[in-house]
Design a protein around this motif. Sequence first.
Motif, PDB file in Angstrom:
ATOM      1  N   SER A  49       3.589  -9.976  -2.651  1.00 62.09           N
ATOM      2  CA  SER A  49       2.804 -10.650  -1.615  1.00 62.09           C
ATOM      3  C   SER A  49       1.631 -11.422  -2.206  1.00 62.09           C
ATOM      4  O   SER A  49       1.217 -12.448  -1.648  1.00 62.09           O
ATOM      5  N   ASP A 101       2.323 -15.002  -2.886  1.00 63.34           N
ATOM      6  CA  ASP A 101       2.380 -15.854  -1.701  1.00 63.34           C
ATOM      7  C   ASP A 101       1.001 -16.379  -1.303  1.00 63.34           C
ATOM      8  O   ASP A 101       0.908 -17.333  -0.523  1.00 63.34           O
ATOM      9  N   ASP A 122       6.748 -18.710  -9.615  1.00 56.27           N
ATOM     10  CA  ASP A 122       5.863 -17.612 -10.001  1.00 56.27           C
ATOM     11  C   ASP A 122       5.421 -17.760 -11.457  1.00 56.27           C
ATOM     12  O   ASP A 122       4.273 -17.475 -11.809  1.00 56.27           O
TER      13      ASP A 122
END
Length: 365
Positions: free
Chosen positions: A51, A54, A300
């Motif tokens: 998370s 994000d 990422d």
Amino acid sequence: MTSSHEGLAPQVRLRTLGEIERAGLWSLDRVITEYLQGGSGSELTVRRNRSAFDRIRFVPRVMSGLPHPSTATSLLGVDLRIPVMTAPFGSDGYFHPEGHRAVARANERFGICGVVPEAGTFSAEQLATAAPKGAAFGQLHPMGTEANFRSMVQRYVDAGYRGLVLTLDCPTPGWREHFLLNEFRVDKRVVSGNYPPDAEIDMEQALARLNPATQPAWTWDKLSELLADYPLPWLAKGILTAEDAVAALDAGAAGVIVSNHGGRQLDGVRSTIEALEPIAAAARGRGAIVLDSGIRRGSDVVKAVALGADAVLIGRLSAYGIAAAGEDGAYQVLELLRREIETVLILLGRGDITDLDRSSVEWES
């Protein structure tokens, strides 16, 4: 010991990393799937590792005129086609009979290297023979007796490894409730590659060697003194604070790996991407910085490099790859990462992965 299915045929082209994950999980028994995906405690850290990514937004620069960015870099003198290395996940034979041999061969074909596990299916020597460029770093756990530690270091030296990774966050296994619910016991065959039962050190001694209960806890000074006798640079894995990063570098580490063990050890700690910036600021100019835990996409990787990492480690992604299609699946993971990294760099307006900096990203409030 291995999967309930044999995975997909090597010629099957897996189109996305999500598809590779689903194919890999389909090939595994439920208990092994939970072992691979699970974490410790309530698995808060597993979720947080994802998370947090994000909450990072890209800051693109348009009209840059950079259609063919470079994704290449290097770490401690080892060239990397993309800033990615494979992590030393143990028990690799559960996911494919060839385990880290398949990973190392895929790494070498693609143009990166990996870290091989101390407690895996194959020995350091077997992995170095299978793919010396794909298995460049060897993992150790600084615990147990000095004699066993020195013996393993010397084996890595003799086998031609380029560096060591010292996993520091496993003084005891994490509280993994899926182990309790499934009454799971690790098959000795998937952790005994370096300590086979017929060796001088038998299996029970080999497993006890990774449990410090009967040995005094190690210190930075002891680690520094022991490793000073060997020529290989070493990375300290399991670092989550700037203070520990500085302590590792002061002890002689060539760099640090920011890692919470994929959420499998202490639950409730910060995500590694959140820990990265202060560690990078403290270690900048003193050593390499690698990010572990939570990487699932090429974007990422770009975010991690922009926030100060020189490279990242992938563990579960690599395991999904070999579970789905062996060496070819592991290779496809790397190729899909490369393609996404390149796409993101083009859209960001950055011509080289090494040009990324803090101006490339921003945190949501």
